[in-house]
Structures are given as structure tokens and as C-alpha cells.
Design a protein around this motif. Sequence first.
Motif, PDB file in Angstrom:
ATOM      1  N   GLU A 123       3.008  -0.250  -1.422  1.00 56.03           N
ATOM      2  CA  GLU A 123       3.689   0.878  -2.053  1.00 56.03           C
ATOM      3  C   GLU A 123       2.873   2.163  -1.844  1.00 56.03           C
ATOM      4  O   GLU A 123       1.665   2.200  -2.087  1.00 56.03           O
ATOM      5  CB  GLU A 123       3.867   0.616  -3.549  1.00 56.03           C
ATOM      6  CG  GLU A 123       4.690   1.656  -4.260  1.00 56.03           C
ATOM      7  CD  GLU A 123       4.923   1.308  -5.715  1.00 56.03           C
ATOM      8  OE1 GLU A 123       5.487   2.157  -6.449  1.00 56.03           O
ATOM      9  OE2 GLU A 123       4.514   0.194  -6.132  1.00 56.03           O
ATOM     10  N   ARG A 124       3.550   3.240  -1.408  1.00 50.34           N
ATOM     11  CA  ARG A 124       2.876   4.517  -1.162  1.00 50.34           C
ATOM     12  C   ARG A 124       2.521   5.166  -2.507  1.00 50.34           C
ATOM     13  O   ARG A 124       3.350   5.226  -3.411  1.00 50.34           O
ATOM     14  CB  ARG A 124       3.790   5.446  -0.373  1.00 50.34           C
ATOM     15  CG  ARG A 124       3.164   6.784   0.013  1.00 50.34           C
ATOM     16  CD  ARG A 124       4.179   7.646   0.742  1.00 50.34           C
ATOM     17  NE  ARG A 124       4.578   7.036   1.980  1.00 50.34           N
ATOM     18  CZ  ARG A 124       3.920   7.205   3.146  1.00 50.34           C
ATOM     19  NH1 ARG A 124       2.835   7.972   3.166  1.00 50.34           N
ATOM     20  NH2 ARG A 124       4.340   6.621   4.239  1.00 50.34           N
ATOM     21  N   PRO A 125       1.269   5.676  -2.650  1.00 56.16           N
ATOM     22  CA  PRO A 125       0.867   6.289  -3.929  1.00 56.16           C
ATOM     23  C   PRO A 125       1.574   7.622  -4.160  1.00 56.16           C
ATOM     24  O   PRO A 125       1.963   8.304  -3.214  1.00 56.16           O
ATOM     25  CB  PRO A 125      -0.647   6.466  -3.782  1.00 56.16           C
ATOM     26  CG  PRO A 125      -0.866   6.542  -2.306  1.00 56.16           C
ATOM     27  CD  PRO A 125       0.164   5.653  -1.674  1.00 56.16           C
ATOM     28  N   VAL A 126       1.724   7.986  -5.419  1.00 51.46           N
ATOM     29  CA  VAL A 126       2.386   9.239  -5.816  1.00 51.46           C
ATOM     30  C   VAL A 126       1.446  10.004  -6.751  1.00 51.46           C
ATOM     31  O   VAL A 126       0.846   9.429  -7.673  1.00 51.46           O
ATOM     32  CB  VAL A 126       3.728   8.959  -6.507  1.00 51.46           C
ATOM     33  CG1 VAL A 126       4.380  10.268  -6.938  1.00 51.46           C
ATOM     34  CG2 VAL A 126       4.647   8.157  -5.600  1.00 51.46           C
ATOM     35  N   TYR A 142      -5.770  10.338  -6.796  1.00 54.17           N
ATOM     36  CA  TYR A 142      -4.694  10.257  -5.787  1.00 54.17           C
ATOM     37  C   TYR A 142      -5.279  10.069  -4.397  1.00 54.17           C
ATOM     38  O   TYR A 142      -4.780   9.278  -3.587  1.00 54.17           O
ATOM     39  CB  TYR A 142      -3.843  11.523  -5.866  1.00 54.17           C
ATOM     40  CG  TYR A 142      -2.821  11.612  -4.744  1.00 54.17           C
ATOM     41  CD1 TYR A 142      -1.711  10.768  -4.720  1.00 54.17           C
ATOM     42  CD2 TYR A 142      -2.984  12.537  -3.713  1.00 54.17           C
ATOM     43  CE1 TYR A 142      -0.793  10.848  -3.699  1.00 54.17           C
ATOM     44  CE2 TYR A 142      -2.072  12.619  -2.686  1.00 54.17           C
ATOM     45  CZ  TYR A 142      -0.963  11.772  -2.679  1.00 54.17           C
ATOM     46  OH  TYR A 142      -0.062  11.858  -1.653  1.00 54.17           O
ATOM     47  N   GLU A 143      -6.360  10.811  -4.076  1.00 53.44           N
ATOM     48  CA  GLU A 143      -6.978  10.696  -2.748  1.00 53.44           C
ATOM     49  C   GLU A 143      -7.552   9.295  -2.545  1.00 53.44           C
ATOM     50  O   GLU A 143      -7.460   8.718  -1.447  1.00 53.44           O
ATOM     51  CB  GLU A 143      -8.059  11.758  -2.594  1.00 53.44           C
ATOM     52  CG  GLU A 143      -7.499  13.176  -2.508  1.00 53.44           C
ATOM     53  CD  GLU A 143      -8.603  14.244  -2.506  1.00 53.44           C
ATOM     54  OE1 GLU A 143      -9.779  13.837  -2.725  1.00 53.44           O
ATOM     55  OE2 GLU A 143      -8.289  15.424  -2.300  1.00 53.44           O
ATOM     56  N   GLU A 147      -6.423   6.529   0.355  1.00 49.97           N
ATOM     57  CA  GLU A 147      -7.314   5.790   1.238  1.00 49.97           C
ATOM     58  C   GLU A 147      -7.063   4.280   1.140  1.00 49.97           C
ATOM     59  O   GLU A 147      -7.020   3.573   2.155  1.00 49.97           O
ATOM     60  CB  GLU A 147      -8.769   6.118   0.876  1.00 49.97           C
ATOM     61  CG  GLU A 147      -9.181   7.551   1.181  1.00 49.97           C
ATOM     62  CD  GLU A 147     -10.605   7.841   0.740  1.00 49.97           C
ATOM     63  OE1 GLU A 147     -11.234   6.884   0.191  1.00 49.97           O
ATOM     64  OE2 GLU A 147     -11.095   8.962   0.939  1.00 49.97           O
ATOM     65  N   GLN A 148      -6.891   3.777  -0.083  1.00 45.83           N
ATOM     66  CA  GLN A 148      -6.602   2.344  -0.250  1.00 45.83           C
ATOM     67  C   GLN A 148      -5.250   1.977   0.383  1.00 45.83           C
ATOM     68  O   GLN A 148      -5.091   0.908   0.982  1.00 45.83           O
ATOM     69  CB  GLN A 148      -6.610   2.000  -1.742  1.00 45.83           C
ATOM     70  CG  GLN A 148      -7.965   2.130  -2.396  1.00 45.83           C
ATOM     71  CD  GLN A 148      -7.891   1.905  -3.884  1.00 45.83           C
ATOM     72  OE1 GLN A 148      -6.797   1.699  -4.437  1.00 45.83           O
ATOM     73  NE2 GLN A 148      -9.045   1.973  -4.557  1.00 45.83           N
ATOM     74  N   GLU A 154      -2.634  -0.722   7.211  1.00 49.33           N
ATOM     75  CA  GLU A 154      -3.129  -1.257   8.476  1.00 49.33           C
ATOM     76  C   GLU A 154      -3.137  -2.781   8.446  1.00 49.33           C
ATOM     77  O   GLU A 154      -2.760  -3.445   9.420  1.00 49.33           O
ATOM     78  CB  GLU A 154      -4.524  -0.706   8.755  1.00 49.33           C
ATOM     79  CG  GLU A 154      -4.554   0.766   9.117  1.00 49.33           C
ATOM     80  CD  GLU A 154      -3.759   1.069  10.389  1.00 49.33           C
ATOM     81  OE1 GLU A 154      -3.760   0.203  11.293  1.00 49.33           O
ATOM     82  OE2 GLU A 154      -3.126   2.131  10.443  1.00 49.33           O
ATOM     83  N   GLN A 155      -3.590  -3.336   7.324  1.00 57.34           N
ATOM     84  CA  GLN A 155      -3.567  -4.801   7.198  1.00 57.34           C
ATOM     85  C   GLN A 155      -2.131  -5.331   7.241  1.00 57.34           C
ATOM     86  O   GLN A 155      -1.861  -6.373   7.831  1.00 57.34           O
ATOM     87  CB  GLN A 155      -4.254  -5.197   5.886  1.00 57.34           C
ATOM     88  CG  GLN A 155      -5.729  -4.865   5.836  1.00 57.34           C
ATOM     89  CD  GLN A 155      -6.348  -5.198   4.489  1.00 57.34           C
ATOM     90  OE1 GLN A 155      -5.688  -5.799   3.628  1.00 57.34           O
ATOM     91  NE2 GLN A 155      -7.601  -4.814   4.304  1.00 57.34           N
TER      92      GLN A 155
END
Length: 541
Positions: A123-126, A142-143, A147-148, A154-155
Amino acid sequence: MARRSTLWTEIARDRELRQRQNARAVRVHQQVAKELATDAARARQADDRDAKARERERIEAERHAGLNEADNQNARLEARVDELAALLKTCVSAPPVTVEQLTAIQLPPFVPGPDGVALEPPERPVMQDGGLLSRSRRRREYEQAVEQYASAFEQYKARDRGRVARLEALREAHRQHVEDLRAAAVDRAANLRAGLRDGVEAVVEEFAVQAIAMLQLPDGIGLEPKAAYRRDPREIVVDIQLPDTKVLPTEKSVKYVHVRRSFTVKERSRNELANMYGGLLATLPLCVAQLLFSSLDAEVLDSVTVNGILPTADRATGRPVARCLVSVTTSRSTFDELVLDSPELDPVLCMRELGAKLSPHPLDYEEVLPFLTFELAKYRLDLSVDVAAGMDGRVNLSTMDWGEFEQLIRQLLQEMTGADSRVTRRSKDDGIDGVVFDCNAVLGGEFIVQAKRYRNVVPANDVRALAGVMHDKRANHAIFVTTAWFSDDGRRFALDNRVRLVEGPELKHLLRVHLGLDVLVPSARRRRRAGANDAGVGPAA
């Protein structure tokens, strides 16, 4: 005095008033009780009427259900009778069986398994708005979440690439498997066509068995055919398994008797059942013959023999027996003249027109003698010749023709057993020189024969080879007749494998006892040299 009189008058008036009130109350109570009793009686009457109405409805529903069940049973009986009566028409209207039908395959579907389900991406962070945290704090969190997310994405892509690769490998393996199945089906169809074109016996037999198995037959009827094809006369012999009388609808009609709340069944007469079963016995061979003539070319098949065999039990002993109840043999030209789809055609009369043999008492499973048995058709049989009658003086077996020697052994076995003994043709006889059928209890069943004129010991390998042919032909026993003798290993093997050995001296004795022939057996070397001669066997010159 006036006051006292007035007081008593008041008292009497009050008493009278109370009495009238009490009487009125009693009347009111009685009236209420009467009305309650009337209402209760009316309610009971209404309940009784409802109960009677429900009972009438139940009885009527029960009657309708019984009548409907009787109608359904009668409909099933009529449908079964119609199905059996229309069996010949159904088989005749069916198209011929083709090579494509027999070689058609059911291709397996592709099943991707777990790799067929796409993975869920992270899930993309907001960026959170407001709250108790400061804007800078929210920004830092948020940053970190971004990064996570990038690492998790990628995984995810790596796992999904592996999933897609495995899925493609599975798809390719399935595609290759389907192509292999199709190629195998094409090769099998080509081999089947070539075998049918060339009249290869095993191929024609396989085609016939599979084609007959595709007949659309009523429930309870399974023919389980066996076929034996002979190329030279272009003839095929088929044994089919007949159903017993349990496939017949023995009930003629069913009636529901409402008074007794039960069903009464009207049974069919024995004569009606005999006609129905006899018609079924006549129909099945016609269906088989029609299918074979329509599916095989005239260059391959010119004559068909169908034997209907019923597996049952002997009523006297309880042992299982197989009884032939119908047998028919017909040529293509004769069969083509029949109009099998005519509504006027009677299968029994049709079979009689073909000269078939039908059980005269089918309900009793009375047997008939088949025209040609399946066992006989398995072998390439030759004509029987009486060679013993033409022998004068003392006969030397070493100078006899091979064919005459085999015919002599055939005559000997026939004289010994009283059974049907035949010799096989010289070519493609599978190492068999003769066959004996329906032997007595000592020999038993189907008996293949090998007759060899040897001067030296017969090695054990020859006995083993004959036993192998016996198993291939599914014969009951085998007999090996020789003018010489057998090795000790061959004797031991024969004792354990239903092979009867007849050596030179015994053969000479049997010919003298049963055929009255005084024969000379080729001079054999002494038996003590059997071990030395096991490797070098030489036929009589």
C-alpha cells in the motif's frame, strides 16, 4: 305505630329490592355462562369442522399422491418397454464409428495453481493532515514510510517476476503436454487406419471391441465384447455378454387402491416375458453386426459371427457357467438386403431369416450350439484330414510329412478325448500345431498342442515357449508331443505349468491303443546323454 309501620315497610322494600337485584345478577351470570358455553361449543364445532376438512384434504392429497405415483411407475414401465422395443432402430440410426471417434482425446485444461493469482502490491503511504503531531514530524514519518514502501515495492516486483516466470513455465509445460497428446492421438489414428487398411488382425479386433463398446444401450445392458478376426476369410467372431431377465420390466401395470392405502401390481405373463426377452436376444446381435458392417470396409470385413453368451449359475450345482443363447453368422451381401429401420421388422423373424440359432426357451436359459466359437476363431485352423486310414503296414514317423504327422496327432487326441481337435495352418501359427476344445475332465477346457519329430532331447526352453503361448492364448492347458524325450528341467517346468508331455515310447503306445497303428519311432540316443544334447536339438531328417 305509624312510624313503626313505615320502618317495616322500608325494610321489606329494601329486602325485596336486594332480592330482585340478586335474582337479576343470577340471571345475568347464567346468561353469561350460557353464552360462554355456547361460544365454546361453537368453537369446538368449528375445530371439528376444520379437523375434518384437514383430514379430508389429507386423504385427498394422499389419494392424489398415490395416483400420481402409480402413473409415474406406469410411465417408467412403458418407457422401459419402448426403450427395449426401439433398441434396434436406435442402433441402426446411429452413424458408423470412425477412427476419429476412437482416437479422440479429452485435452486437460490448464490449471495455473497458486501462481495464477496476482500478488497484492504494498500500500502506498499517504501524508497525514492535521492531528497532534507537528507538520515537520508528520513530514519525517511520511518520508520514512516512502522509503519503506520503495523497498517493499521492489521486493513485490521481484516476487511477481518469479511468479510470472513460474506461470509461463507451467503454461509451456501444459502446451507441450497437449501437443504430445495430440501427436500421440494422430499417430494412433494413423496406425489404426493403416492396420484396418492392411487387415491386421489385432488392430481390427481392437477397433471392433471399442466400436461395440460405444453402442448406446439401455441401462443394465453391457456387452463386454471379445473379438477374434481372421484375415483370409475376412471374418470376425464376436462374443457379447447378454443381460439376464432382470433387465425386463416384469410388472405390466401398477394401480393405487385408496381404500387399502396400497399399490397393486399386475405382473406380465410368462409368455409375454419370453417374447420380450427373446426379442432382446435377437436385437443385440443385429445391432452388433450392423455396427461392424457399417464401420468396417468390405475389403476388411465380409462375414460376421455373433455369439450371445450369458454368464449365470448352474441350478444343479451352483457353479458359474456361460451359456450361449443366440448365435448368428451372416455375410455382408446377405445383411445388406435387410431393411433394419423398417417399423414392420421383427428382430426374431429377421434372425430366423438369417438362419440364426435362438434359445427355444430363453427364460430357462436353454443353450444353443454356436456356429463358430470365439476360441476356434482365435486360431488359424486348417482342414482336418484322416491320415490314419491311409496308413498300411508299419509306419515310420521319421519319414512322415510334417503336415501328416500333425494330422496324426490330431486324430490321436480326438480319439482319446472325444473332443473337437483341429490343426493349425503352417504360417503364423504362433508355434501351435493343433488345438483341442471341450476336453474331458482329465484334459480340461481348451488345450493347445505342439507336435515335433525330434531325435535328440527337447530342451526346457521349448517347453517354456509353449507355456508362454498357452498363456497368451488364454488356453487351459498345453500338450507337447515328441518322438524323442524331454530334459529333466523341462519335465519339472511342465509339472508346475499345466503342460502335458508325451515322449516317443508313450506316443507309440497311445497310437497302438487308440488308433491301432504300429509305428516306428525315430531311433533316439540314450537318455543318459540328455544333458549333453540339451544345447543341440535337431529335428528328424
